[in-house]
Design a protein around this motif. Structure first.
Motif, mmCIF file in Angstrom:
data_model
loop_
_atom_site.group_PDB
_atom_site.id
_atom_site.type_symbol
_atom_site.label_atom_id
_atom_site.label_comp_id
_atom_site.label_asym_id
_atom_site.label_seq_id
_atom_site.Cartn_x
_atom_site.Cartn_y
_atom_site.Cartn_z
ATOM 1 N N LYS A 276 38.570 31.404 45.536
ATOM 2 C CA LYS A 276 38.573 32.590 46.380
ATOM 3 C C LYS A 276 39.863 33.370 46.191
ATOM 4 N N ALA A 277 40.983 32.616 46.210
ATOM 5 C CA ALA A 277 42.281 33.252 46.061
ATOM 6 C C ALA A 277 42.369 33.946 44.705
ATOM 7 N N VAL A 278 41.897 33.245 43.684
ATOM 8 C CA VAL A 278 41.974 33.765 42.330
ATOM 9 C C VAL A 278 41.155 35.034 42.196
ATOM 10 N N GLN A 279 40.012 35.004 42.850
ATOM 11 C CA GLN A 279 39.127 36.158 42.796
ATOM 12 C C GLN A 279 39.835 37.391 43.370
ATOM 13 N N GLN A 280 40.526 37.205 44.507
ATOM 14 C CA GLN A 280 41.221 38.352 45.114
ATOM 15 C C GLN A 280 42.385 38.823 44.243
ATOM 16 N N LEU A 281 43.130 37.860 43.704
ATOM 17 C CA LEU A 281 44.267 38.222 42.853
ATOM 18 C C LEU A 281 43.782 38.987 41.624
ATOM 19 N N ALA A 282 42.738 38.455 40.979
ATOM 20 C CA ALA A 282 42.244 39.076 39.757
ATOM 21 C C ALA A 282 41.764 40.491 40.063
ATOM 22 N N LEU A 283 41.071 40.651 41.176
ATOM 23 C CA LEU A 283 40.561 41.975 41.536
ATOM 24 C C LEU A 283 41.695 42.997 41.657
ATOM 25 N N SER A 284 42.832 42.547 42.248
ATOM 26 C CA SER A 284 43.911 43.508 42.454
ATOM 27 C C SER A 284 44.429 44.044 41.123
ATOM 28 N N PHE A 285 44.382 43.217 40.076
ATOM 29 C CA PHE A 285 44.850 43.700 38.766
ATOM 30 C C PHE A 285 43.764 44.481 38.046
ATOM 31 N N LEU A 286 42.520 43.969 38.102
ATOM 32 C CA LEU A 286 41.435 44.613 37.364
ATOM 33 C C LEU A 286 41.188 46.027 37.882
ATOM 34 N N ILE A 309 33.813 38.158 41.243
ATOM 35 C CA ILE A 309 34.652 39.288 40.821
ATOM 36 C C ILE A 309 33.783 40.503 40.536
ATOM 37 N N GLN A 310 32.667 40.240 39.847
ATOM 38 C CA GLN A 310 31.783 41.367 39.534
ATOM 39 C C GLN A 310 31.276 42.018 40.816
ATOM 40 N N ALA A 311 30.998 41.177 41.810
ATOM 41 C CA ALA A 311 30.501 41.722 43.072
ATOM 42 C C ALA A 311 31.577 42.553 43.767
ATOM 43 N N GLY A 312 32.845 42.219 43.472
ATOM 44 C CA GLY A 312 33.941 42.905 44.163
ATOM 45 C C GLY A 312 34.325 44.232 43.522
ATOM 46 N N LEU A 313 33.707 44.556 42.385
ATOM 47 C CA LEU A 313 34.051 45.809 41.718
ATOM 48 C C LEU A 313 32.943 46.826 41.965
ATOM 49 N N GLU A 314 33.323 48.001 42.492
ATOM 50 C CA GLU A 314 32.273 48.977 42.812
ATOM 51 C C GLU A 314 31.811 49.701 41.563
ATOM 52 N N ASN A 315 32.757 49.927 40.662
ATOM 53 C CA ASN A 315 32.472 50.741 39.494
ATOM 54 C C ASN A 315 31.653 49.957 38.465
ATOM 55 N N ASP A 316 30.502 50.511 38.075
ATOM 56 C CA ASP A 316 29.591 49.844 37.144
ATOM 57 C C ASP A 316 30.251 49.527 35.809
ATOM 58 N N GLU A 317 30.970 50.522 35.306
ATOM 59 C CA GLU A 317 31.578 50.383 33.991
ATOM 60 C C GLU A 317 32.651 49.292 34.043
ATOM 61 N N ARG A 339 36.140 39.986 20.285
ATOM 62 C CA ARG A 339 36.441 41.254 19.632
ATOM 63 C C ARG A 339 36.790 42.324 20.677
ATOM 64 N N THR A 340 35.967 42.392 21.741
ATOM 65 C CA THR A 340 36.203 43.441 22.731
ATOM 66 C C THR A 340 37.453 43.171 23.558
ATOM 67 N N LEU A 341 37.878 41.901 23.608
ATOM 68 C CA LEU A 341 39.150 41.622 24.265
ATOM 69 C C LEU A 341 40.296 42.198 23.444
ATOM 70 N N ARG A 342 40.193 42.036 22.149
ATOM 71 C CA ARG A 342 41.244 42.560 21.266
ATOM 72 C C ARG A 342 41.315 44.082 21.364
ATOM 73 N N THR A 343 40.154 44.739 21.397
ATOM 74 C CA THR A 343 40.159 46.194 21.420
ATOM 75 C C THR A 343 40.459 46.727 22.807
ATOM 76 N N GLY A 344 40.388 45.866 23.820
ATOM 77 C CA GLY A 344 40.657 46.331 25.170
ATOM 78 C C GLY A 344 39.403 46.782 25.913
ATOM 79 N N GLU A 345 38.264 46.823 25.236
ATOM 80 C CA GLU A 345 37.029 47.203 25.927
ATOM 81 C C GLU A 345 36.719 46.222 27.046
ATOM 82 N N THR A 346 36.962 44.939 26.763
ATOM 83 C CA THR A 346 36.794 43.954 27.817
ATOM 84 C C THR A 346 38.119 43.829 28.550
ATOM 85 N N LEU A 347 38.054 44.057 29.845
ATOM 86 C CA LEU A 347 39.273 44.147 30.635
ATOM 87 C C LEU A 347 39.630 42.800 31.249
#
Lengths: 759, 395
Positions: A276-286, A309-317, A339-347
């Protein structure tokens, strides 16, 4: 009002968070360079120059010079420090001078070998030379295999291929074996435990064939930070090795924060779940679009955290740019995520330790560890995922209520000052060794008096005799020959005791069944039983049928608010006691062989948000058996005289819980590598006993080490137990038994230890 | 030692080992026809005998075939001065790794008097160099191997064993190689349950084996021989092996005749297999002869044969003849495979410029008799033809 918050602001805010129990800063380090050695061929110098490399980091230069002197080396460097040049430089130099030479690169996984090859090829191309590098694995098309065997200067493969395809068919690889000058072993630290024990034997076989064909290769190993890189390299290769650990690569400033979630139940000292804690921390950065990696300890945790985490993000993209990553995803899916991590597409990525290895995903800014990964080496390896050469980075370690985590959090110096783990392997595990002797004889008849690398004839003779008595080998005039119509390497898997995998089939859409992943049989017992909730990329599936005979699990997509957690019942039989010693107070400690039978018995349904138990069901799966080695801690009857049978059971359970955790920290293994089982009246001695055993067939030397250092480990256990701030036991020491009526489990457990140590 | 003790506990008890005799004299080998010979002081066992032709005509038929093959290039042909070596091995396993041994290696050579069969036997793996050396010594310069699945199985294993012992052995010569399994598959894969040699013997050579030791027993019998040191155990497998070689010779004759002389084919599938093979080698004259013979056997032409005959005519530039051959079968009331109509339609459309003929050929076809892919192609073609017809009418 919703202006973007900067990384610095987030760090400052976190520093003031009341749950931060410790904050550590690692100062930036400037690069240390060495000039390009004279002996590097001009072509290669030019190629490096064209890629912006005019001089070397100190460790690269040192590695090059040592290999030039034909020394075997092991380099220890953190992530992103240019370790590949430590082997590519000497190998390519060598090949430029001698076009007949050959090199073999071993990577622990297929994915890593793909990665490394593209990097190597770019360098070769820039050299404009006739050097051929090939990957040789299960995906290599048969049409080019012959060419690889004959003409591949650098053959990139994995230990499994070496074991089952290259060594047994050495007559097709003569030009490789006759001219092999360098063997590169990347990610050396992964070769521990059963896998390492197998691979060490594969290398014994490799060296045996090299000798037969007249070559004597140099071994270059690279390792992450562990306590004993030199020892491990020497054990794995059977050769003396020089250690190179003068890292010259620069690094940016790094913050390390210890986050201890708040206590939610004062009485039981239960903390908020770190997920739970991790989820909140990660959300604040994402939300601020800061690239973040979250490590979780199990596949289930990965999926739970991902879906939250996915549920905590409003933006679809934004939601789609957060992915899961773990074993069980299909290879091309994993490649795409990398690959998408390297390019930054995956956040954001939520991963098991699968991403701990050197898979190239670039460097991220924030790394969050859900719970202490169980070893210092793993922690640093995971933490290394955050941190660029210039910029600041942040690592957050979030604790759970377990004894290990709380031990680390109350002793931060343990984390920052104690030496990292020792990686162990036991290449003389009888079962593993017998398997590889079979393979070795298949490859080349064994002559009387012939050593097997570091093993003398006296060591191996018995095996050969045994195998000829079993009619697998045949002895003729002082030589042992393979005389069997089977192909031994096919029946020997390097990776685990369980040979087969269970295939997971999604039948959500009728007539369009598709395979979504696979899992080893041992994990499947508790994760893919009928009615289990299986999570894959954040989607919930329910197992409708586990066809154990066919090793197929049929699943269907569902949407429920719980996950499942299965119990594994373990039975233990002592086969033979090899060693015994008496501790104080009539307590005995024994070491020997045991047989463990494991059976999944029932599962619980646990609510996702509150973690409360909302139901259960039985599991009907066959028992799995395992021969292993164990330490037995045996108490006298007098020691527990005052207690009833049920009370003894509770005390032993509590003591076993804390002993297992402290033992794991002590021998520095994964938590799943050592198991404990308490018995109120042991079958062999009818005394209260706690068994601590290696989770792998034949044992890999963990319980052996615990036996040898028993007093030390028991004292650490005792002092941790009495140092725990709870009254009568809590999840952080004795486990969940604290609520047992009547007796003080913690007090009794400590008393048993005191009795065993000092009375 | 304690490691061994552990191993023994964790694995089941093995059986008693058998006694091993190492007598110099081996009358037991002589009993099954093997006599020792020595290479660099190491003994190897060899059996050599000549059997007269069971049917005296076989030799003449073979010579006749070879005469014809001399002038032809075909995977089954052998060059003029080559000497045939009908070759086969028995191994200790089916995989191709370094621990699989050849223990019996034999070949037949033919002459007017009969077939001389030579079999080399590996007394034990320690004598492998002498065993293979004996074979290499006996190998001439112009040998041409004839095998059954030898390209994928026997010869790669010979190469692998040779590579293993190359320091002790002379070079392995390059040889020509005819693999009859490949040929047999072309002829009979659709009519026989499988193309394994025993099936071919029974169904094609009409020589079913009785009381034979099956080849699949070979590894186990050899292991048992090694343990008991009793060559009598191998009598059955040695005879089986010699019989395999004899069958190879007869099969070579039968296949050659079917390929060379159209009238030798007794079934249309055989004629068609010969014809297609020649067609693929661009020997259209020979292909035509075989197609014609198939028509004769059948009493009429067939869609498939007409199709190929038309392709041959087309290759030679005779588009009218090509069309005539196809029209002949396409006029039949029963609809044949689409590719035949397609070929005729192409001729009408591109060569003969008969758009209306193409349209009336295609229009009545029944789509339900086509595969999905064919249906797509068919509709596409038909609509194009229709458009062209309309265009012409408008012009």
């Amino acid at each position: 009002m919703f202006r973007k918050r900067t990384f610095q602001e987030l760090i400052d805010a976190l520093k003031n968070n009341e749950n931060i129990s410790y904050w550590h800063e690692i100062a930036p380090v400037a690069a240390r360079y060495a000039p390009m050695p004279e002996t590097v061929p001009e072509k290669l110098k030019a190629a490096l120059k064209s890629r912006g490399i005019d001089e070397l980091y100190t460790h690269q230069a040192e590695a090059f010079q040592a290999v030039q002197k034909k020394e075997n080396i092991v380099t220890v460097t953190p992530t992103a420090s240019g370790k590949t040049l430590c082997y590519n430089l000497p190998v390519l130099s060598n090949l430029a001078a001698n076009p007949n030479a050959r090199a073999l690169y071993l990577f622990p996984t297929k994915a890593l070998s793909q990665d490394q090859r593209s990097e190597l090829d770019e360098l070769i191309e820039a050299m404009e030379s006739e050097i051929n590098s090939f990957t040789y694995d299960g995906d290599t098309p048969s049409s080019i295999r012959q060419h690889v065997r004959r003409a591949g200067h650098i053959v990139i493969t994995n230990p499994d291929m070496l074991h089952s395809a290259i060594l047994p068919h050495h007559t097709k690889w003569i030009s490789l074996f006759e001219n092999l000058e360098t063997v590169v072993i990347d990610e050396l630290h992964t070769y521990r435990g059963v896998f390492g024990s197998h691979v060490a034997n594969v290398i014994r076989r490799l060296k045996r064939l090299c000798r037969y064909y007249g070559s004597d290769p140099v071994f270059i190993s690279t390792s992450a930070t562990i306590a004993n890189p030199k020892e491990l390299a020497e054990q794995l290769t059977g050769e003396k090795a020089s250690l190179i650990n003068t890292n010259g690569a620069p690094s940016g400033k790094k913050h390390i924060a210890f986050f201890n979630p708040p206590i939610v139940n004062e009485e039981l000292r239960i903390r908020q779940s770190p997920s739970k804690a991790v989820q909140q921390l990660a959300l604040s950065f994402l939300k601020e679009r800061i690239q973040t990696i979250v490590f979780a300890r199990s596949r289930v945790r990965v999926e739970v955290i991902l879906s939250r985490i996915q549920a905590g993000l409003e933006n679809d993209e934004l939601r789609q740019s957060v992915r899961g990553y773990r074993g069980g995803y299909l290879p091309n899916q994993r490649r795409e995520i990398e690959r998408t991590l390297r390019t930054g597409e995956t956040l954001g990525v939520i991963s098991t330790n699968a991403l701990e290895l050197g898979v190239d995903i670039g460097q991220l800014q924030v790394c969050i560890l859900t719970g202490y990964p169980g070893s210092i080496a793993s922690s640093w390896q995971q933490a290394g995922r955050a941190g660029r050469r210039q910029n600041e980075s942040l690592v957050i370690l979030a604790a759970d209520s377990s004894p290990v985590d709380q031990y680390v959090f109350t002793n931060p110096s343990y984390f920052f000052e104690s030496s990292p783990e020792t990686a162990r392997l036991n290449k003389n595990n009888v079962i593993i060794l017998a398997d590889h002797i079979k393979c070795a004889v298949y490859e080349l008849p064994f002559a009387e008096g012939e050593p097997f690398d570091d093993l003398t004839w006296e060591d191996t003779a018995g095996f050969l005799e045994y195998l000829s008595e079993s009619r697998v080998l045949h002895e003729r005039s002082g030589k042992w020959y393979w005389m069997n119509d089977a192909f031994p390497a096919h029946n020997i898997s390097l990776r685990s005791a369980a040979q087969e995998n269970v295939v997971i089939i999604d039948q959500s859409i009728p007539a369009k069944n598709r395979v979504i992943g696979e899992m080893d049989t041992f994990s499947a017992l508790t994760l893919l039983h009928d009615e289990a909730i299986y999570l894959h990329e954040g989607i919930q599936f329910q197992v409708e049928l586990l066809d154990w005979d066919e090793k197929k699990a049929y699943v269907r997509e569902v949407s429920v608010d719980y996950f499942t957690d299965a119990n594994l019942a373990v039975k233990l039989t002592v086969l033979e006691i090899d060693e015994e010693k008496e501790l104080a107070g009539g307590t005995f400690l024994q070491y020997g062989d045991v047989m463990v039978s494991a059976m999944a018995t029932l599962f619980k349904k646990i609510k996702l948000d509150t973690f409360e138990n909302v139901g259960s069901g039985p599991i009907h799966l066959p028992e799995q058996e395992l021969h292993s080695t164990a330490v037995m801690l045996e108490f006298s009857e007098e020691a527990v005289e005052a207690l009833g049978e049920e009370e003894v059971e509770q005390v032993l359970l509590g003591l076993a819980h804390v002993w297992q955790h402290v033992a794991c920290v002590h021998v520095m293994c994964d938590k799943g590598d050592l198991f404990t089982v308490p018995q109120v009246k042991s079958a062999h001695a009818e005394l209260p006993t706690i068994f601590l055993y290696d989770r792998y067939p034949g044992g890999i030397g963990l319980s052996d080490k615990i036996y040898k250092e028993a007093e030390n480990v028991l004292e650490k256990t005792r002092s941790y137990l009495s140092g725990c701030p709870c009254d009568s036991g809590c999840p952080s020491c004795t486990g969940m038994t604290a609520a047992f009526d009547g007796i003080n489990v913690k007090h009794w457990a400590a008393r048993l230890l005191e009795n065993a140590l000092y009375r | 030692m304690s490691l061994l003790k552990k191993l023994k506990r964790m694995a089941p008890e093995p059986k008693e080992a058998a006694p091993q005799a190492a007598a110099e004299e081996r009358p037991d080998f002589e009993k099954i026809g093997f006599y020792p010979f020595y290479l660099d002081g190491v003994r190897s066992q060899r059996r050599r005998f000549t059997t007269a032709w069971s049917d005296p005509e076989l030799y003449d038929r073979l010579v006749n075939c070879l005469n014809f093959w001399q002038d032809t290039v075909h995977p089954v042909s052998v060059p003029k001065d080559a000497s045939l070596l009908f070759f086969d091995t028995e191994t200790t396993g089916l995989d191709s790794g370094a621990g699989t041994y050849i223990f019996l290696l034999g070949y037949g050579r033919v002459s007017k008097q009969g077939v001389e069969i030579t079999q080399h036997f590996m007394e034990g793996p320690e004598t492998e160099a002498a065993f293979l050396g004996g074979f290499l010594d006996d190998l001439g310069q112009e040998e041409h191997l004839v095998t059954y699945n030898g390209k994928a199985f026997d010869w790669p294993r010979v190469k692998s064993r040779h590579a293993f012992l190359q320091r002790e052995l002379p070079r392995l010569p390059e040889t020509g190689h005819v693999d009859l399994l490949h040929a047999a598959r072309r002829f009979w894969k659709d009519t026989l349950p499988s193309c394994r040699l025993p099936v071919i013997e029974e169904k094609i050579l009409n020589k079913p084996r009785t009381g034979d030791t099956p080849g699949s027993m070979a590894p186990l019998l050899y292991f048992e021989y090694l343990e008991k040191n009793d060559p009598a155990l191998l009598e059955g497998i040695v005879d089986h092996h010699a019989q395999d070689i004899m069958s190879l010779i007869e099969l070579y004759i039968v296949l050659s005749e079917k390929l060379l002389f159209p009238e030798k084919s007794a079934m249309t599938v055989e004629s068609e297999a010969s014809a297609l093979w020649w067609y693929q080698l661009n020997e259209t004259e020979r292909a035509q002869e075989h197609f014609r013979h198939a028509d004769k056997l059948d009493g009429s032409s067939s869609f498939k044969r007409a199709y190929y005959k038309a392709l041959i005519h087309k290759k030679r530039g005779d588009v009218h003849q090509a069309a005539a051959v196809l029209e002949n079968v396409c006029s039949a009331p029963l609809q044949g495979p689409y590719y035949v109509y397609e070929e005729l339609a192409k001729l009408y459309e591109h060569q003969l410029k008969k758009m209306e003929a193409a349209q009336s050929l295609l229009t009545p076809l029944d789509e339900s008799r086509m595969t999905d892919k064919e249906r797509t192609k068919y509709r596409h073609r038909l609509s194009r033809v229709e458009k062209k017809v309309l265009q012409r009418e408008n012009e």
